[in-house]
Write a protein that holds these residues in place. Structure first.
Motif, PDB file in Angstrom:
ATOM      1  N   GLU A  78      36.007  78.682  18.881  1.00  0.00           N
ATOM      2  CA  GLU A  78      35.419  77.067  18.754  1.00  0.00           C
ATOM      3  C   GLU A  78      35.016  76.631  19.899  1.00  0.00           C
ATOM      4  N   GLN A  79      35.602  76.627  21.064  1.00  0.00           N
ATOM      5  CA  GLN A  79      35.089  76.027  22.140  1.00  0.00           C
ATOM      6  C   GLN A  79      33.706  76.531  22.526  1.00  0.00           C
ATOM      7  N   LEU A  80      33.484  77.699  22.442  1.00  0.00           N
ATOM      8  CA  LEU A  80      32.166  78.353  22.726  1.00  0.00           C
ATOM      9  C   LEU A  80      31.124  77.987  21.813  1.00  0.00           C
ATOM     10  N   LEU A  81      31.438  77.675  20.539  1.00  0.00           N
ATOM     11  CA  LEU A  81      30.643  77.199  19.720  1.00  0.00           C
ATOM     12  C   LEU A  81      30.099  75.788  20.188  1.00  0.00           C
ATOM     13  N   ASP A  82      31.221  75.115  20.302  1.00  0.00           N
ATOM     14  CA  ASP A  82      30.850  73.550  20.916  1.00  0.00           C
ATOM     15  C   ASP A  82      30.060  73.464  21.978  1.00  0.00           C
ATOM     16  N   SER A  83      30.250  74.632  23.048  1.00  0.00           N
ATOM     17  CA  SER A  83      29.417  74.328  24.480  1.00  0.00           C
ATOM     18  C   SER A  83      27.887  74.543  24.071  1.00  0.00           C
ATOM     19  N   ILE A  84      27.768  75.494  23.142  1.00  0.00           N
ATOM     20  CA  ILE A  84      26.241  75.469  22.845  1.00  0.00           C
ATOM     21  C   ILE A  84      25.781  74.484  22.294  1.00  0.00           C
ATOM     22  N   LYS A  85      26.395  73.798  21.352  1.00  0.00           N
ATOM     23  CA  LYS A  85      26.042  72.584  20.692  1.00  0.00           C
ATOM     24  C   LYS A  85      25.719  71.235  21.788  1.00  0.00           C
ATOM     25  N   HIS A  86      26.639  71.354  22.708  1.00  0.00           N
ATOM     26  CA  HIS A  86      26.508  70.157  23.666  1.00  0.00           C
ATOM     27  C   HIS A  86      25.364  70.531  24.647  1.00  0.00           C
TER      28      HIS A  86
ATOM     29  N   GLY B 291      18.067  72.217  25.865  1.00  0.00           N
ATOM     30  CA  GLY B 291      17.000  73.010  26.766  1.00  0.00           C
ATOM     31  C   GLY B 291      17.240  74.334  27.359  1.00  0.00           C
ATOM     32  N   ALA B 292      16.793  74.554  28.562  1.00  0.00           N
ATOM     33  CA  ALA B 292      16.758  75.840  29.012  1.00  0.00           C
ATOM     34  C   ALA B 292      18.281  75.971  29.319  1.00  0.00           C
ATOM     35  N   ARG B 293      18.997  74.841  29.497  1.00  0.00           N
ATOM     36  CA  ARG B 293      20.431  75.227  29.953  1.00  0.00           C
ATOM     37  C   ARG B 293      21.323  75.718  28.820  1.00  0.00           C
ATOM     38  N   GLN B 294      20.788  75.202  27.498  1.00  0.00           N
ATOM     39  CA  GLN B 294      21.622  75.738  26.336  1.00  0.00           C
ATOM     40  C   GLN B 294      21.004  77.307  26.175  1.00  0.00           C
ATOM     41  N   GLN B 295      19.922  77.873  26.513  1.00  0.00           N
ATOM     42  CA  GLN B 295      19.734  79.208  26.228  1.00  0.00           C
ATOM     43  C   GLN B 295      20.716  80.027  27.218  1.00  0.00           C
TER      44      GLN B 295
ATOM     45  N   THR C  77      30.523  79.154  30.772  1.00  0.00           N
ATOM     46  CA  THR C  77      29.602  78.050  30.071  1.00  0.00           C
ATOM     47  C   THR C  77      29.649  76.782  31.249  1.00  0.00           C
ATOM     48  N   GLY C  78      29.901  77.185  32.563  1.00  0.00           N
ATOM     49  CA  GLY C  78      29.950  76.212  33.669  1.00  0.00           C
ATOM     50  C   GLY C  78      28.729  75.522  33.842  1.00  0.00           C
ATOM     51  N   PRO C  79      28.600  74.400  34.437  1.00  0.00           N
ATOM     52  CA  PRO C  79      27.503  73.553  34.665  1.00  0.00           C
ATOM     53  C   PRO C  79      26.664  74.377  35.791  1.00  0.00           C
ATOM     54  N   ASP C  80      27.215  75.072  36.553  1.00  0.00           N
ATOM     55  CA  ASP C  80      26.360  75.407  37.900  1.00  0.00           C
ATOM     56  C   ASP C  80      25.347  76.846  37.608  1.00  0.00           C
TER      57      ASP C  80
END
Length: 1978
Positions: free
Chosen positions: A809-817, A820-824, A705-708
């Motif tokens: 739970e963390q994985l679920l949150d990471s999708i919510k936060h 756009g394309a990043r979320q996909q 789920t990292g930003p890069d």
């Protein structure tokens, strides 16, 4: 449905049906009508034509569905084609009016479309007849097109195609208009319309020359545009159009007037290539626009355009053909390479783009060079590619020599050359790989310099070139194993010498790694010592890495790469070096976390780069170790692997902070490090890193789920997590196609590169998953995600439940936060990880954990189920079902299903409806039928969705889901079968053909339904036949669908139907459909249908059909070929070579492994069932394939033969010169196809073995051929068989040589004994001896591979042993070959080539020794036979041939080498003995191995020893026998193996000054060696032990015991003898073969003889010692006296008895009292013994007769001889043996004596039995046998009976004696001759009367006497009337008798009145019991 089968439509029946049935009825009628019209006479058709046309036109107005309108149109065309054509204009006008109609309502659309289709069909069928109306029609259609929607445009295009086809050149006036219309459709937004337009233009270009002349550029640009946004089908159709048009532009010669000539110009190849090249480089934007964009740097060629053009290149070159390509290859090659060179900066700007264009160019080269050229042309092409490589190398060299470093590295030339070199090297590698050993001439040709050119570019500055060059060497080594070791040596040497050049270090380490990866493909391997050299070099590189910072990174990488590659050699090699590797592994990581901390603070960016590189390499090496050496992973090794792991994980957690400190250069190394660690952890059991699970999980979550991370690569992450079947819903790109190699790039979005070697150098030694092409690892950024997802599944399943919940739970949150394309991207990674986790848990039968886990898991999956990305929905549906599986709770599953129900009822959007419908199907698939109520609701909802015509996607997914439910519900689905079937048929008849994906899903549903119905489809009830009709109708609709995948579904449905209800599938139409698809030449010149999946379906179906009905299938195919109208010419071939030949051609062209396997299976089934009947045909096929390429090998062979053999040369030249008929059905078949043909020849011979005996009897065959010329026999084709074997055995390809030698071997074995009728005393093979010699000679040259030489040795020995050639001088040729190899191997294991693994030389040595052994065995056997003139040979010819003058000669031939051979044989046997020792003795084995194997390769060597020891054992035993264990071997002490003596040089005198053994010890050792090996083998026969080995082993024992010395050893050692007998007993029990049992019995006989000799010897020596003493006091020898009887286990006699009884009872079951005595078993008539059975029984009896001699006298004579058994045996002997044996006087006399003696014995039972036995002898039909017994014995019987009168019988036994005696006399009366009968009756009567009692005596008599009285009276009553005259005369002569008789009769009447019941009761038991006894004994 039967009502539909009439010429006119039964309207009455039709109108009574419902909507769906009506459509079905009409379609069925139209199908029937089509067949009927073709079969009906023209007159009948004309009669009904008017009505028919009216009916068809009225159907036109009833809005027919797509398949119906197509058939309707076809029928109209056929009708007018057969009948009158005057009303056709009316029909055309009607159609035109319908098209013009202004009605635009959707309900009217089908009618309009049907009218368009009808016009197309009419013009196609009637063509020129209608040419006056066509301009108006075309105008009308084109006008209609302007307002038409996509279905209309689609049908109009196809209709125009048909009009053009029908009119041909007559359509010229409209060409331009049609061209214009089609142009606009070619870029239509509907893909189906684009395909149709391409088909229309393809038809147009046949006549419209402007397309390939003046308008060529615009056609090309148009096609480029059409590729934009296209799908696979469009690319196939448009590339076919473009390729064909361009090919035409080059080759066409234009007809026409002079005026037109000026306007048309010829186009040169350069221009065409330029045109295609421009498209490839600049896309469809044209020149002007592109140049502007290029200046701005914005334009980019979209990948689909490039892929489309790539396919067009292939079509273009394929259309021009192989011969053209050969001529123009240089131009094509330079053009192709220029496409990727950087003179076009666009293509190679980005790495990703470069990789993709390289793939395209590689694909073009592979498809054309690999697909179109024969082997010779391929070799020429390879030389051209080498030239190109040299040229590019020179350019680079020039730049590199330039002193200025700046210019060197930045040079565009170097960069430009790199991609060209990569493509050239890859193709060179693939070419040589495909050529296999046939490429040998190419590599030997010094002018081409292949190896030098490849090795020279290993130093190229670009890493990707170095890697590809290494890969190219890998291909060369796999193709030509003899180059593997020299190449490895060369690269290792360069690597050592050039250690200070960074390019050399990486380049040559890549090469070594690639070559090590090749070892697993080369069965002959590499020398074992190479492992040590490589490891030492790797250690050296790793240790010296720190010395020079310029080289540290490269040396580190090279060191670990070599170690990782070394691991692929497997446990046998690695086990010797494991300690050193583990030490290196331990040193690469710091010992404790504290050290890691200090490390972090020291160092700089560069040292960290090197460190990470090193650690990643170490991880990779260990990963390689774990995956390739699983056997070595013991507990102890795992413990030694673990210590560095904590530190490795620790480093993982600190990577991000290290990157922050030292900057971005560490990004890539750190990604690589992560990936390597993840990969290793995936392979290790999770328990090994238990303590670090949480840390790892955190890192994984951060990675995912990292930003890069920017790229969403769903197409490569998700497919492994989806179910394979569901991927069919998605783009066809995910399915296997012929273009997969280039189409793959379209799956990834434009920024992502497709896989390529340079992304992971470590993959160079791995086997590529996709077969033999180059490995394609993805970029590290992608592969790290892929590994992280896999590892996440494992780790998440093993962490604690709290941690697991937290992570979800963390994985679920990471999708919510994210947005756009990043979320996909994040959602993609998360759903992939969760799917991976659920898949792992479900796979390991785990559970999800506590209930609170369900919520986050469910939320994650539900989110993905409604994702816009269809792949994500597929993966989510699979995860949905897995979730239910791991929760494993009924209510939870029900609630999941309910969620989907609710969503499907309420949602209207496509995404939700598709996702949830698949989720339902998936639930059913994983959990079986959930419940019937659920099933009903599921089916209901899916029915509704599948009829939603507004969204084809929803229909497709719903139907797919329905097919899953049908599959999983099984029998529960029965109630829904009928409604589902009618739904499917309705949709098939109504869904437009443009929605192919809906049809594909419908096909899957139909298939599932057919499977569910299964064998019930055979039923005859009306309901079943209706279902069956519907299924067949559905198949017919799908077969006509234009989409290939739908056709594939139709074929697999028909295949299922054929399996369940074969009678109802029309075989001829199915076969013709299959052949049309398979051999359709129109698509591409050299390919059949362009769809791989369709070809697979066709072959799978054919394979099933030929299993049952090969002959029918073959006939239908040929009939189709003969009948086929011109438009349908499938390969003209099929007429000549049949379906079989066509399949062989296809096998040659096809590259897909699965398809090739199916083709081979199909051909094998056809061969098995038809080869014997169509013998000439099959042999010609094989011969054509083998001869098609023999031209360039044959020439060389003939010359050498003629030089050597002078007059014999012509024989071989007959075989090799080829008639120049160029009408060859097979052009240049590849070696693999030729190998298959050679295997077929062997199979044909095997098939003939089980057929008529005339196949192997030339006289009979010729005679039968005279009687019926059609009959055909294998023996008549012997010349062809030899010729084929010769062609194969002398080929360049090693595999083919092996097959050829195998064929030759089979031919020799099968035909060696067949006499030549014209030359008595000779055999038919004799005339081919020159050919056999010529076929064998090349296999003995020094450069031949050992496996070929080994096979050739086998053929040599078979040839010499076969006895075909009796003249020694002729034999010497082949004998000389064996002598030369013997000389070669004498030096032992050290002498042979160092090219291969040591076990290869073991194989060769043993093959030579085995061959000599076979020859020696035969020589000795013949020598024996000639010494014994008694032995009759099987036929007079043979005895003539084996005349005494020739055969000893063979022994003489061997004799000269016998001294050497015997030594080598003994050494080999000792090796074998050592190798068969159990593993616990391993420590005692010699360290350096045996005579012919080395210790390290002993495992591989075992196999070769197993193949050859048995014959060597037999030969050694024979040799030892011939020396009689007396003569010491003359070579004994002196000559030895020319090598240092090892402890294993078996008692061959030792030069090391040890005490020389006495001859006695030497013999003893040798004796025990042979005996030990035999016993060890025989006592534990494995199931795979061959008959040959067992027989050879038994023969060896026989030979050994033929001479006195070994017999004395066995005789004196009783335990040894018993052990041998027990082992032989076991052999007899476990092996049924009579020959083995006979051989075993012979050995038993010899053991008993040995024991006898021993007893005699002891008795003799005792006599000598006690000469003076009295004879009586001598001690007795033998078994029994001192042992107290025969003790089981200690007694030799007992063991022998057991064994003999076992044989006897098996052959004569009636001997077994248990069997015969038990009440349940009826006594059966004894069967006649077979010939083998008789031999076995007599052998066993011989042994039994010898046994008494081994026993001591008391045990030797039986005290109580059982008289009855003995007499019974004698009687059986007399009755069952032929008279000529039984009437031999001495025998007969002794038998009669025996009976006389027995009659005197007082024992009642003995007497009764004797009478019974005599009775059976007296009744023997042949008087010569029975009379002597009668004459000799009757008088004493009569005397015995008269005695009874004086002494009354006292018990039943005596009574029975009397009764039996009387029976004998009565029988004699009946069989006596007339003149003697009265005397006999006169004897009998007084005896009978003497037993009668008068009435007084009767009252007081005992029951015995009374019985006697009754018996006598009864017999008298019978005899009196029969011989009344004698009776009267006796009565008259003796009044006392008469009185006695009368008194008795009177007394009897009295007793009857009183009613004495006794007589009745007592009479029967006696009678019955006597009968019983008789049957039980005889």
């Amino acid at each position: 449905m039967e009502l539909a089968h009439s010429l006119l439509l039964n309207e009455e029946a039709c109108n009574q049906l419902g909507e769906v049935q009506k459509a079905e009825f009409i379609f069925d009628w139209l199908r029937y009508l089509e067949k009927l019209l073709l079969a009906t006479s023209r007159g009948d058709v004309k009669e009904k034509q008017k009505t028919l046309v009216e009916q068809l036109l009225s159907l036109l107005n009833s809005s027919p569905g797509p398949p119906t309108r197509k058939l309707l149109a076809k029928n109209l065309g056929i009708l007018y084609g057969i009948g009158d054509t005057f009303s056709v204009y009316e029909t055309i006008d009607k159609c035109n009016d319908l098209i013009r109609s202004k009605d635009d309502s959707p309900s009217y659309l089908p009618t309009k479309l049907a009218a368009v289709v009808c016009l197309g069909s009419l013009y196609k069928k009637l063509g020129r007849i209608l040419s006056n109306t066509f301009t108006e029609t075309v105008g009308n259609i084109l006008k209609a097109m302007k307002s038409a929607e996509s279905q209309g445009r689609y049908e109009i295009m196809l209709s125009l195609q048909n009009i053009l086809k029908g009119l041909g050149a007559a359509a010229t006036p409209c060409h331009r208009d049609i061209y214009k219309a089609a142009r606009s459709c070619l870029t239509d937004r509907s893909m189906a319309v684009r395909c149709a337009a391409a088909k229309c233009l393809f038809e147009l270009q046949n006549e419209a020359s402007f397309m390939w002349s003046t308008d060529l550029d615009s056609v090309a640009t148009l096609c480029f545009k059409s590729f934009e946004g296209s799908n696979y089908d469009v690319r196939i159709s448009v590339s076919k159009l473009l390729g064909t048009v361009l090919a035409k532009a080059i080759i066409s010669k234009h007809p026409g007037a002079a005026a037109s000539r000026q306007s048309i110009r010829r186009v040169s190849l350069e221009e065409v290539l330029e045109l295609l090249g421009t498209g490839f480089l600049r896309g469809s934007s044209g020149f002007l626009r592109a140049s502007g964009d290029m200046l701005k740097g914005t334009s980019s060629v979209s990948r689909d355009v490039r892929v489309g053009i790539t396919q067009a290149y292939v079509v273009f070159i394929s259309t021009l053909g192989g011969a053209w390509l050969e001529k123009n290859f240089a131009a094509i090659l330079s053009h192709m390479l220029s496409l990727v060179s950087q003179s076009h900066p666009k293509v190679t700007q980005a790495q990703a783009d470069a990789v993709c264009s390289r793939r395209c160019v590689s694909f073009i080269l592979r498809a054309t060079i690999g697909g179109l050229l024969g082997e010779k042309a391929q070799i020429a092409a390879a030389k051209d590619i080498c030239q190109a490589i040299w040229k590019l190398k020179k350019v680079v060299d020039a730049v590199m020599c330039d002193g200025n470093l700046e210019t060197r590295l930045g040079s565009t030339d170097v960069a430009a050359s790199q991609h060209m070199l990569v493509c050239a090297l890859q193709e060179l590698g693939n070419l040589i790989h495909g050529l296999g050993t046939t490429a040998a001439p190419l590599l030997q040709d010094s002018s081409a310099g292949v190896l030098d050119s490849v090795i020279s570019v290993i130093l190229h500055p670009s890493m990707s070139v170095r890697l590809t060059a290494a890969w190219c060497l890998h291909c060369i080594a796999v193709a030509l194993p003899s180059y593997l070791t020299p190449l490895l040596d060369r690269c290792l040497e360069r690597l050592t010498v050039l250690k200070s050049s960074p390019e050399a270090v990486t380049g040559f380490s890549f090469a070594v790694a690639a070559l090590l990866g090749a070892v697993k493909h080369c069965p002959l391997g590499i020398p074992h010592g190479k492992g040590k050299i490589i490891l030492t070099l790797a250690e050296d590189l790793l240790c010296s890495a720190t010395q020079n910072s310029r080289l540290s990174a490269q040396r580190t990488q090279a060191g670990w790469l070599l170690i990782a590659a070394l691991m692929t050699l497997g446990p046998a090699v690695v086990s010797h070096h494991l300690a050193r590797v583990l030490l290196l592994w331990k040193c690469v990581f710091p010992v404790s976390p504290k050290d890691l901390e200090t490390e972090k603070s020291r160092g700089d960016s560069f040292t960290w780069q090197v460190t990470l590189e090193g650690r990643a390499g170490a991880l990779c090496a260990i990963k390689s170790f774990v995956s390739h050496c699983g056997d070595l992973l013991t507990e102890e090794v795992i413990q030694r692997l673990l210590p560095p792991l904590p530190c490795a994980v620790d480093l993982l957690t600190r990577l991000s902070s290290i990157i922050k400190t030292y900057g971005s250069p560490l990004k890539t190394p750190s990604v690589v490090y992560r990936q390597r660690l993840y990969e290793l952890l995936i392979l290790l059991p999770p328990e090994t890193y238990e303590g670090h699970l949480c840390a790892i999980l955190k890192e994984l979550a951060a990675d995912l789920t990292g930003p890069d991370i920017q790229v969403a690569a769903s197409t490569f992450l998700l497919p492994p997590l989806c179910h394979q079947d569901d991927l069919l819903l998605l783009s066809p790109l995910l399915q296997e196609t012929d273009h997969r190699f280039i189409e793959e790039q379209l799956l990834l979005s434009n920024g992502i590169a497709c896989g390529s070697l340079e992304y992971d150098p470590y993959s160079i030694y791995e086997k590529d998953i996709g077969g033999d092409s180059v490995p394609k690892p993805l970029p590290p950024t992608l592969s790290v995600i892929s590994s992280a997802i896999k590892l996440f599944g494992v780790v998440c399943a093993h962490v604690g439940e709290a941690q697991r919940l937290l992570t979800l739970e963390q994985l679920l949150d990471s999708i919510k936060h994210t947005k756009g394309a990043r979320q996909q991207v994040v959602q993609l990674h998360v759903i992939a990880s969760v799917s991976s986790f659920l898949k792992y848990v479900a796979g390991s039968k785990g559970s999800l954990g506590p209930e609170e886990m369900r919520r986050p898991a469910l939320a994650l999956v539900t989110g993905a189920l409604e994702s816009p990305n269809p792949l994500m929905r597929c993966a989510a549906a699979e995860a949905w079902a897995r979730l239910a599986q791991v929760v494993d709770d009924g209510p939870f599953t029900a609630s999941l299903a309910q969620v989907s129900f609710d969503k499907l009822k309420s949602a209207r959007d496509v995404v939700t409806r598709t996702g949830h419908s698949l989720a339902l199907g998936s639930l059913h698939r994983h959990l079986g039928g959930i419940s019937s109520q659920h099933l009903n609701s599921c089916v209901g909802i899916l029915y509704t969705l599948s009829q939603d015509s507004t969204s084809p996607d929803v229909q497709t997914w719903a139907l797919h889901s329905l097919s899953l439910i049908i599959d999983s519900a099984g029998p529960l689905y029965y109630p829904h079968v009928e409604p589902t079937l009618s739904l499917i048929i309705m949709l098939l008849l109504n869904v437009p053909p443009t929605h192919a994906e809906v049809h594909q899903s419908l096909g899957r549903c139909l298939n599932a339904l057919i499977t569910t119905l299964g064998p019930e489809l055979q039923g005859n009830s009306t309901s079943v036949s209706t279902l069956r009709m519907s299924c067949l109708l559905g198949c017919a609709v799908m077969q006509d669908n234009p989409d290939c995948l739908v056709q594939a579904q139709a074929i697999s449905c028909l295949q299922q139907l054929h399996m369940f209800a074969p009678r109802h599938v029309n075989l001829s139409s199915l076969v013709s459909c299959l052949c049309e698809i398979l051999l359709d030449n129109s698509v591409l010149v050299n390919l059949c249908s362009p769809y791989l999946l369709l070809r697979r379906a066709v072959l799978a179906c054919l394979r099933q059909l030929v299993q049952r009905e090969a002959a029918e299938v073959s006939e239908h195919a040929v009939t189709l070929a003969k009948d086929s109208r011109e438009e349908l010419t499938p390969d003209a071939n099929i007429r000549e070579v049949g379906l079989e030949g066509a399949l062989l051609t296809l096998l040659d062209k096809e590259t897909d492994q699965r398809l090739c396997h199916d083709i081979k299976e199909t051909l094998n089934h056809m061969l098995t069932s038809m080869a014997v009947d169509k013998l000439s045909f099959w042999l010609k096929l094989c011969k054509d394939v083998l001869a098609a390429s023999a031209d360039f090998t044959a020439v060389t062979c003939v010359d050498t033969m003629q030089e050597e053999e002078g007059d014999k040369g012509d024989d071989a030249s007959v075989l090799t010169t080829r008639s120049d008929d160029r009408s060859h059905p097979f052009t240049n078949p590849r070696w693999a196809t030729r190998v298959f043909a050679a295997e077929c020849v062997c199979r044909i011979i095997n098939q003939c073995e089980s057929a008529h005996c005339a196949h192997f009897d030339i006289a009979l065959a010729q005679e039968m051929k005279k009687r019926d010329s059609r009959s055909d026999f294998l023996v008549l084709h012997l010349a062809d068989l030899i010729r084929m074997a010769f062609m194969a055995a002398t080929d360049h390809s090693d595999q083919l040589r092996l097959s050829g030698l195998q064929t030759l071997l089979i031919v020799i074995r099968r035909f060696a004994t067949i006499p030549e009728p014209e030359f008595p005393g000779h055999v038919i093979l004799e005339q081919y001896q020159a050919n056999v010699g010529a076929a064998l000679r090349p296999a003995f040259t020094s450069e031949t591979a050992p496996d070929v030489t080994a096979k050739a040795c086998q053929v040599c020995s078979a040839w010499i042993a076969s006895g075909v050639v009796s003249d020694l001088n002729d034999l010497r040729r082949v004998h000389h070959l064996l002598v030369s190899s013997l000389t070669k191997i004498q030096a032992g294991k050290e002498a042979l080539s160092h090219l291969y693994n040591e076990s290869a030389s073991t194989m060769e040595i043993l093959a030579v020794l085995k061959a000599w052994a076979e020859v020696y065995i035969i020589a000795v056997e013949r020598h024996k036979n000639n010494k014994q003139p008694l032995k009759t040979t099987s036929c007079p010819e043979e005895s003539g041939r084996n005349g005494s003058d020739s055969s000893p000669g063979l022994l003489d031939l061997v004799h000269t080498d016998l001294g050497t051979l015997s030594r080598l044989w003994l050494a080999a046997l000792q090796d074998f003995a050592l190798l068969t020792l159990p593993s616990e003795f391993a420590s005692q084995l010699p360290i350096e191995g045996g005579a012919f194997y080395t210790a390290e390769t002993s495992e591989n060597a075992k196999l070769h020893y197993n193949n050859s020891w048995a014959l060597i054992l037999h030969a050694t035993a024979l040799w030892l026998t011939s020396t009689g264990f007396i003569v010491a071997d003359p070579d004994e002490g002196a000559s030895n193996l020319s090598r240092p003596v090892t402890p294993t040089s078996m008692c061959q005198g030792s030069s090391s000054g040890a005490i020389a053994k006495s001859p006695e010890d030497v013999y003893s050792d040798r004796f025990h060696l042979i005996l030990g090996i035999s016993v060890e083998f025989l006592c534990s026969l494995r199931s795979d032990a061959t008959m040959e080995s067992i027989t050879a082993c038994l023969h060896a024992l026989q030979a050994l015991l033929d001479v006195p010395w070994p017999r004395s050893k066995i005789g004196s050692d009783q335990a040894l003898g018993i052990e041998l007998l027990n082992v032989l007993h076991r052999v007899i029990l476990t092996r049924e073969s009579p020959s083995i049992q006979l051989a075993s019995l012979e050995v038993v006989r010899q053991i008993i003889c040995a024991a006898q000799e021993h007893v005699k010897e002891k008795r003799r020596s005792a006599e000598v010692d006690d000469g003076a003493a009295e004879k009586e006091t001598l001690p007795e020898f033998g078994e029994g006296k001192d042992t107290g009887g025969l003790v089981p286990g200690k007694s030799l006699v007992f063991a022998a008895l057991e064994l003999c009884v076992c044989i006897l009872v098996r052959q004569l079951p009636e001997l077994n009292p248990k069997l015969t005595g038990s009440p349940g078993i009826k006594a059966t008539k004894p069967q006649m013994l077979s010939e083998d059975g008789s031999r076995l029984v007599s052998a066993a009896l011989v042994i039994l007769s010898e046994l008494p001699a081994v026993c001591s006298p008391e045990d030797g004579t039986h005290q109580e001889l059982d008289e009855v058994s003995l007499l019974t045996a004698i009687t059986v002997f007399i009755l069952s043996t032929s008279p000529e044996v039984t009437i031999i006087p001495c025998l007969q006399k002794r038998c009669i004596e025996k009976f006389k003696v027995t009659l005197e014995i007082k024992d009642a039972m003995v007497q009764i039995k004797t009478y019974q036995l005599l009775l059976s002898i007296f009744q023997y039909p042949n008087p010569a046998v029975s009379y002597p017994y009668i004459y000799s014995l009757v008088s004493s019987i009569v005397e015995k009976l008269q005695e009874i009168d004086k002494k009354n019988p006292e018990d039943t036994a005596e009574l029975q004696i009397f009764q039996e005696g009387i029976k004998v006399l009565e029988t004699l009366v009946t069989i006596a001759e007339e003149q003697h009968r009265s005397q006999l009756v006169a004897c009998l009567l007084p005896i009978l009367i003497s037993f009668l009692l008068d009435e007084n005596a009767l009252g007081s008599a005992t029951s015995i006497m009374r019985n006697l009285h009754d018996f006598a009276l009864q017999n008298l009553m019978q005899i009196g009337p029969q011989y009344s005259s004698v009776f009267k005369s006796v009565m008259a002569s003796s009044p006392s008798l008469k009185a006695r008789l009368e008194a008795a009769i009177k007394g009897n009447q009295e007793s009857v009145k009183v009613g004495t019941p006794t007589s009745k009761h007592t009479k029967h038991p006696g009678k019955n019991s006597s009968i019983q006894l008789k049957t039980s004994f005889l």
